[in-house]
Scaffold this motif. Structure first.
Motif, PDB file in Angstrom:
ATOM      1  N   ASP A   1       0.798  -1.232   0.000  1.00 17.74           N
ATOM      2  CA  ASP A   1       0.000   0.000   0.000  1.00 17.74           C
ATOM      3  C   ASP A   1       0.830   1.281   0.000  1.00 17.74           C
ATOM      4  O   ASP A   1       0.313   2.362   0.261  1.00 17.74           O
ATOM      5  CB  ASP A   1      -1.006  -0.017   1.166  1.00 17.74           C
ATOM      6  CG  ASP A   1      -0.306  -0.088   2.510  1.00 17.74           C
ATOM      7  OD1 ASP A   1       0.941  -0.142   2.528  1.00 17.74           O
ATOM      8  OD2 ASP A   1      -1.001  -0.087   3.544  1.00 17.74           O
ATOM      9  N   GLN A   2       2.128   1.149  -0.283  1.00 19.18           N
ATOM     10  CA  GLN A   2       2.947   2.363  -0.396  1.00 19.18           C
ATOM     11  C   GLN A   2       2.776   3.012  -1.757  1.00 19.18           C
ATOM     12  O   GLN A   2       3.126   4.171  -1.947  1.00 19.18           O
ATOM     13  CB  GLN A   2       4.430   2.032  -0.177  1.00 19.18           C
ATOM     14  CG  GLN A   2       4.754   1.536   1.220  1.00 19.18           C
ATOM     15  CD  GLN A   2       4.390   2.550   2.289  1.00 19.18           C
ATOM     16  OE1 GLN A   2       4.801   3.699   2.203  1.00 19.18           O
ATOM     17  NE2 GLN A   2       3.616   2.145   3.269  1.00 19.18           N
ATOM     18  N   THR A   3       2.270   2.243  -2.668  1.00 18.24           N
ATOM     19  CA  THR A   3       2.037   2.751  -4.021  1.00 18.24           C
ATOM     20  C   THR A   3       0.568   2.516  -4.356  1.00 18.24           C
ATOM     21  O   THR A   3      -0.096   1.680  -3.734  1.00 18.24           O
ATOM     22  CB  THR A   3       2.928   2.008  -5.038  1.00 18.24           C
ATOM     23  OG1 THR A   3       2.801   0.600  -4.814  1.00 18.24           O
ATOM     24  CG2 THR A   3       4.382   2.411  -4.909  1.00 18.24           C
TER      25      THR A   3
ATOM     26  N   THR B   1       2.332   3.502  -9.901  1.00 17.88           N
ATOM     27  CA  THR B   1       2.871   3.907  -8.599  1.00 17.88           C
ATOM     28  C   THR B   1       1.981   4.927  -7.885  1.00 17.88           C
ATOM     29  O   THR B   1       1.931   4.952  -6.661  1.00 17.88           O
ATOM     30  CB  THR B   1       4.266   4.557  -8.759  1.00 17.88           C
ATOM     31  OG1 THR B   1       4.121   5.733  -9.562  1.00 17.88           O
ATOM     32  CG2 THR B   1       5.266   3.618  -9.406  1.00 17.88           C
TER      33      THR B   1
ATOM     34  N   TYR C   1       8.179   8.326  -7.820  1.00 22.80           N
ATOM     35  CA  TYR C   1       8.577   6.942  -8.110  1.00 22.80           C
ATOM     36  C   TYR C   1       8.534   6.621  -9.605  1.00 22.80           C
ATOM     37  O   TYR C   1       8.954   5.541 -10.029  1.00 22.80           O
ATOM     38  CB  TYR C   1       7.659   5.949  -7.375  1.00 22.80           C
ATOM     39  CG  TYR C   1       7.579   6.173  -5.877  1.00 22.80           C
ATOM     40  CD1 TYR C   1       8.689   6.617  -5.153  1.00 22.80           C
ATOM     41  CD2 TYR C   1       6.398   5.915  -5.184  1.00 22.80           C
ATOM     42  CE1 TYR C   1       8.608   6.824  -3.782  1.00 22.80           C
ATOM     43  CE2 TYR C   1       6.313   6.114  -3.818  1.00 22.80           C
ATOM     44  CZ  TYR C   1       7.420   6.575  -3.124  1.00 22.80           C
ATOM     45  OH  TYR C   1       7.333   6.771  -1.777  1.00 22.80           O
TER      46      TYR C   1
END
Ligand code: PEP
Ligand code: MN
Length: 337
Positions: A243-245, A273, A278
């Motif tokens: 879930d960071q992207t 992303t 990123y």
């Protein structure tokens, strides 16, 4: 099934085999190749007719295609598909398509088109009809957006990639677009795929956010089965636990798709992303992994974008990213478009 003709088979022999396939109740798809012609057969449920086809003059062999997708499979067409469009050559050169998520107004779309043409980018993306999760979010300018895209093309010569959201507006999108985008949410909209299969323009088919590669290739099979062979696939990330992207960009899809299919594959690192910072790393990674190109969101003023500003590169960031691809392309012997 696939009928492979002898390299010296005559046109009359090819047509006779196609006619026999029709008599058997199936559909022949003639696939020209550099060394020989093949004829894909769809609509067949069993092996009937296979033996008799192999006896016909000019036939080298009859092969059973084992994958559920037939005409998009490598078995049917060993050479990669390439096609020229709007000054670019998809499948041959590494092709960058860039532009805003949505067409917002005349000024920003012309400004973006001019910027891209100056950088040698021949195709601009920009949605007029936008598939939005919320019915309250900006839905795109619709017809007016298409008009602005046509104007940007007319003023700068840039090719246009824009999404067709439904069958109703497909014809209008087809008139303006050089490549018609089918978005992730529409990947399994079968009436839309059937309409795209008879379109006069190439199709960029995005991977559904929860689609397996087989489902994606089956969606492409809908498009090719109606006769539209100019398809480029686009990996744009799938939903995972990460879930960071915004999504998880599945770069492994590139070599797998290349193994299974002859279709070119692009990568969309913006939706993959969800964050502009990123995007450059994923652009380089996609090129290194063998992708045929990129679909990138670029906006003259991302903080003011009406959709997807957080993942859009501004012009300076795009220039840096573009310049950084040069050495990677050179190392790989790829030509950047
Ligand atoms: C887009 O390209 O702006 C878009 C809506 O992408 P996706 O269909 O991949 O979500
Ligand atoms: Mn977007």
């Amino acid at each position: 099934m696939l009928v492979v003709m002898n390299p010296n088979a005559t046109e009359a022999q090819i047509q006779a085999v196609a006619q026999r396939i029709r008599e058997l109740g199936y559909t022949p798809h003639i696939i020209p190749g550099s060394s020989c012609t093949a004829i894909g057969i769809t609509g067949n449920r069993g092996p009937e007719g296979q033996d008799t086809l192999s006896l016909m003059p000019g036939v080298a062999e009859v092969i059973r295609v084992t994958s559920p997708y037939k005409l998009v499979s490598r078995e049917t067409h060993p050479e990669p598909t390439t096609f020229p469009v709007a000054g670019a050559h998809i499948g041959r050169d590494f092709t960058i398509v860039a532009g805003p998520c949505s067409v917002e107004n005349e000024r920003m779309i012309i400004q973006t088109a001019e910027f891209l043409m100056q950088r040698g980018i021949r195709l601009m993306r920009g949605g007029a009809f936008k598939p939005r999760t919320s019915p309250y979010a900006f839905q795109g300018l619709g017809e007016e957006g298409l008009r602005l895209l046509a104007k940007a093309k007319q003023q700068t010569g840039i090719g246009i990639v824009t999404e067709a959201l439904d069958v109703e507006n497909f014809g209008r999108v087809e008139e303006v677009a050089d490549i018609i985008q089918i978005g992730a949410r529409s990947m399994q909209n079968y009436s839309l795929l059937r309409r795209a299969s008879i379109a006069s323009k190439p199709v960029l088919l995005k991977r559904g956010m929860a689609a397996t590669l087989e489902e994606w290739l089956m969606a492409a099979e809908y498009v090719i089965s109606g006769g539209n062979r100019r398809i480029v696939l686009c990996e744009r990330g799938v939903r995972t636990f990460a879930d960071q992207t915004r999504n998880t960009l599945d770069l492994s899809a590139i070599p797998v798709v290349k193994h299974l299919s002859h279709l070119p594959i692009m990568v969309d690192p913006s939706h993959g992303t969800g964050k502009a910072e990123y995007v450059p790393a994923m652009c380089a990674a996609a090129l290194a992994a063998g992708a045929d190109g990129l679909l990138i969101e670029v906006h003259p003023d991302p903080p003011r974008a009406l959709s997807d500003g957080a993942q859009s590169l501004d012009f300076a960031a795009f220039e840096r990213m573009h310049a950084s691809l040069g050495p990677v392309a050179a190392a790989l012997g790829r030509r950047l478009n």
